[in-house]
Design an enzyme around this catalytic site. Structure first.
Site, PDB file in Angstrom:
ATOM      1  N   GLY A   1      25.463  30.632  45.582  1.00 48.24           N
ATOM      2  CA  GLY A   1      26.345  29.988  46.549  1.00 48.24           C
ATOM      3  C   GLY A   1      26.336  28.467  46.517  1.00 48.24           C
ATOM      4  N   SER A   2      26.160  27.886  45.332  1.00 52.69           N
ATOM      5  CA  SER A   2      26.137  26.415  45.309  1.00 52.69           C
ATOM      6  C   SER A   2      27.517  25.825  45.621  1.00 52.69           C
ATOM      7  CB  SER A   2      25.594  25.880  43.976  1.00 52.69           C
ATOM      8  OG  SER A   2      26.518  26.079  42.941  1.00 52.69           O
TER       9      SER A   2
ATOM     10  N   MET B   1      31.948  37.852  42.655  1.00 51.21           N
ATOM     11  CA  MET B   1      32.091  38.466  41.344  1.00 51.21           C
ATOM     12  C   MET B   1      32.608  39.908  41.410  1.00 51.21           C
ATOM     13  SD  MET B   1      31.347  35.790  39.761  1.00 51.21           S
ATOM     14  CE  MET B   1      30.986  36.024  38.026  1.00 51.21           C
TER      15      MET B   1
ATOM     16  N   ASN C   1      40.240  30.442  44.503  1.00 54.05           N
ATOM     17  CA  ASN C   1      39.064  30.782  43.690  1.00 54.05           C
ATOM     18  C   ASN C   1      38.709  29.580  42.818  1.00 54.05           C
ATOM     19  OD1 ASN C   1      37.119  32.548  42.386  1.00 54.05           O
ATOM     20  ND2 ASN C   1      38.488  32.591  40.621  1.00 54.05           N
TER      21      ASN C   1
ATOM     22  N   HIS D   1      36.970  28.808  39.046  1.00 54.20           N
ATOM     23  CA  HIS D   1      36.604  29.466  37.788  1.00 54.20           C
ATOM     24  C   HIS D   1      36.016  28.418  36.837  1.00 54.20           C
ATOM     25  CE1 HIS D   1      36.727  32.486  34.660  1.00 54.20           C
ATOM     26  NE2 HIS D   1      37.176  31.534  33.858  1.00 54.20           N
TER      27      HIS D   1
ATOM     28  N   THR E   1      46.093  35.451  42.476  1.00 57.01           N
ATOM     29  CA  THR E   1      47.200  36.404  42.373  1.00 57.01           C
ATOM     30  C   THR E   1      46.617  37.681  41.759  1.00 57.01           C
ATOM     31  OG1 THR E   1      47.755  35.466  40.219  1.00 57.01           O
ATOM     32  CG2 THR E   1      48.994  34.623  42.104  1.00 57.01           C
TER      33      THR E   1
ATOM     34  N   LEU F   1      43.877  38.730  37.141  1.00 53.44           N
ATOM     35  CA  LEU F   1      42.597  38.005  37.189  1.00 53.44           C
ATOM     36  C   LEU F   1      42.663  36.627  36.511  1.00 53.44           C
ATOM     37  CD1 LEU F   1      39.538  38.492  38.007  1.00 53.44           C
ATOM     38  CD2 LEU F   1      39.185  39.070  35.596  1.00 53.44           C
TER      39      LEU F   1
ATOM     40  N   GLN G   1      31.031  19.363  38.563  1.00 49.98           N
ATOM     41  CA  GLN G   1      32.459  19.081  38.801  1.00 49.98           C
ATOM     42  C   GLN G   1      33.087  20.138  39.702  1.00 49.98           C
ATOM     43  OE1 GLN G   1      33.917  16.215  37.909  1.00 49.98           O
ATOM     44  NE2 GLN G   1      31.816  15.745  37.279  1.00 49.98           N
TER      45      GLN G   1
HETATM   46  C1  GAR Z   1      30.363  29.290  39.558  1.00 45.07           C
HETATM   47  O1  GAR Z   1      30.184  28.661  38.316  1.00 45.07           O
HETATM   48  C2  GAR Z   1      31.777  29.830  39.671  1.00 45.07           C
HETATM   49  O2  GAR Z   1      32.733  29.014  39.053  1.00 45.07           O
HETATM   50  C3  GAR Z   1      31.647  31.135  38.953  1.00 45.07           C
HETATM   51  O3  GAR Z   1      30.412  31.652  39.352  1.00 45.07           O
HETATM   52  C4  GAR Z   1      29.532  30.570  39.637  1.00 45.07           C
HETATM   53  C5  GAR Z   1      28.972  30.780  41.014  1.00 45.07           C
HETATM   54  O4  GAR Z   1      28.007  29.819  41.311  1.00 45.07           O
HETATM   55  N1  GAR Z   1      32.725  32.012  39.274  1.00 45.07           N
HETATM   56  C6  GAR Z   1      33.268  32.846  38.414  1.00 45.07           C
HETATM   57  O5  GAR Z   1      32.879  32.984  37.270  1.00 45.07           O
HETATM   58  C7  GAR Z   1      34.408  33.663  38.978  1.00 45.07           C
HETATM   59  N2  GAR Z   1      35.170  34.235  37.920  1.00 45.07           N
HETATM   60  P1  GAR Z   1      27.596  29.502  42.794  1.00 45.07           P
HETATM   61  O6  GAR Z   1      27.235  30.849  43.430  1.00 45.07           O
HETATM   62  O7  GAR Z   1      26.394  28.628  42.670  1.00 45.07           O
HETATM   63  O8  GAR Z   1      28.757  28.848  43.472  1.00 45.07           O
END
Ligand code: GAR
Length: 207
Positions: free
Chosen positions: A12-13, A87, A104, A106, A138, A141, A170
């Protein structure tokens, strides 16, 4: 005041970056995780933010899980639903319900590298620039209309972890920026499904 619900699956950063940005006019109504062991839940508890778990393993299929998730989200009546490392692939019905208010992040420069293992695939492809994308969700995916992107260089000697960390820094910046635009009423999806951002002065220090 705009109310937002953040969906997470792990550490969850990105969620933390949005909370820490303390965006004026934002009320973080809840953090919802599909995993009971998500690190993000500890952070929510520390900050006194409401949280809930909708464990996907407790449901027989995607439709049943998404229905439970909708019920949980709607209790908080959010203006915006933010996927932050959530996820799970969502059903079309779920996505349509939150049309124009579901975003979202990505970890790639979409449309390059949708799906998983984006940093490894970027290194394998030999791209010189990589990055992150915030987009409206949308049904297809990682294909929704793009709101904002951040570009990072791929540097000789990078491995997945080093490149991933450069991208993540970033992500934190642009995700808070996109939420700020939305709650300020400057970001929307128009009738044709195109992103509209009014007076988008990108704040390099934001987030
Ligand atoms: C992040 O890098 C996010 O972009 C990615 O998962 C990570 C979650 O990190 N999301 C995906 O790949 C979605 N397709 P976090 O829990 O530290 O925010």
């Amino acid at each position: 005041m705009k109310s937002i619900v953040i969906l997470v699956s792990g550490r969850g950063s990105n969620m933390q970056a949005i909370v820490d940005a303390a965006i004026p006019g934002v009320h973080i109504a809840a953090i919802i995780s599909n995993r009971p062991d998500a690190g993000a839940l500890g952070f929510a508890a520390e900050r006194g933010i409401a949280s809930a778990v909708v464990d996907h393993k407790a449901y027989s299929d995607r439709t049943a899980f998404d229905a439970a998730l909708v019920e949980c989200i709607d209790r908080f009546e959010p203006d915006l639903v933010v996927l932050a490392g959530f996820m799970r692939v969502l059903t079309d019905d779920f996505v349509r319900r939150y049309d124009g208010r579901l975003i979202n992040i990505h970890p790639s420069l979409l449309p390059s590298f949708p799906g998983l293992h984006t940093h490894r695939r970027a290194l394998e492809a030999g791209v010189r620039v990589h990055g992150a994308t915030v987009h409206f969700v949308t049904p297809t995916l990682d294909c929704g209309p793009i709101i904002v992107q951040a570009v990072v260089p791929v540097i000789e000697g990078d491995d997945e972890a080093v490149l991933g960390a450069r991208v993540l820094a970033q992500e934190h910046r642009i995700y808070a920026q996109a939420v700020r635009w939305f709650v300020d009423g400057r970001l929307r999806l128009d009738e044709a499904g195109r992103v509209r951002v009014a007076d988008a002065v990108f704040d390099a220090q934001a987030g």
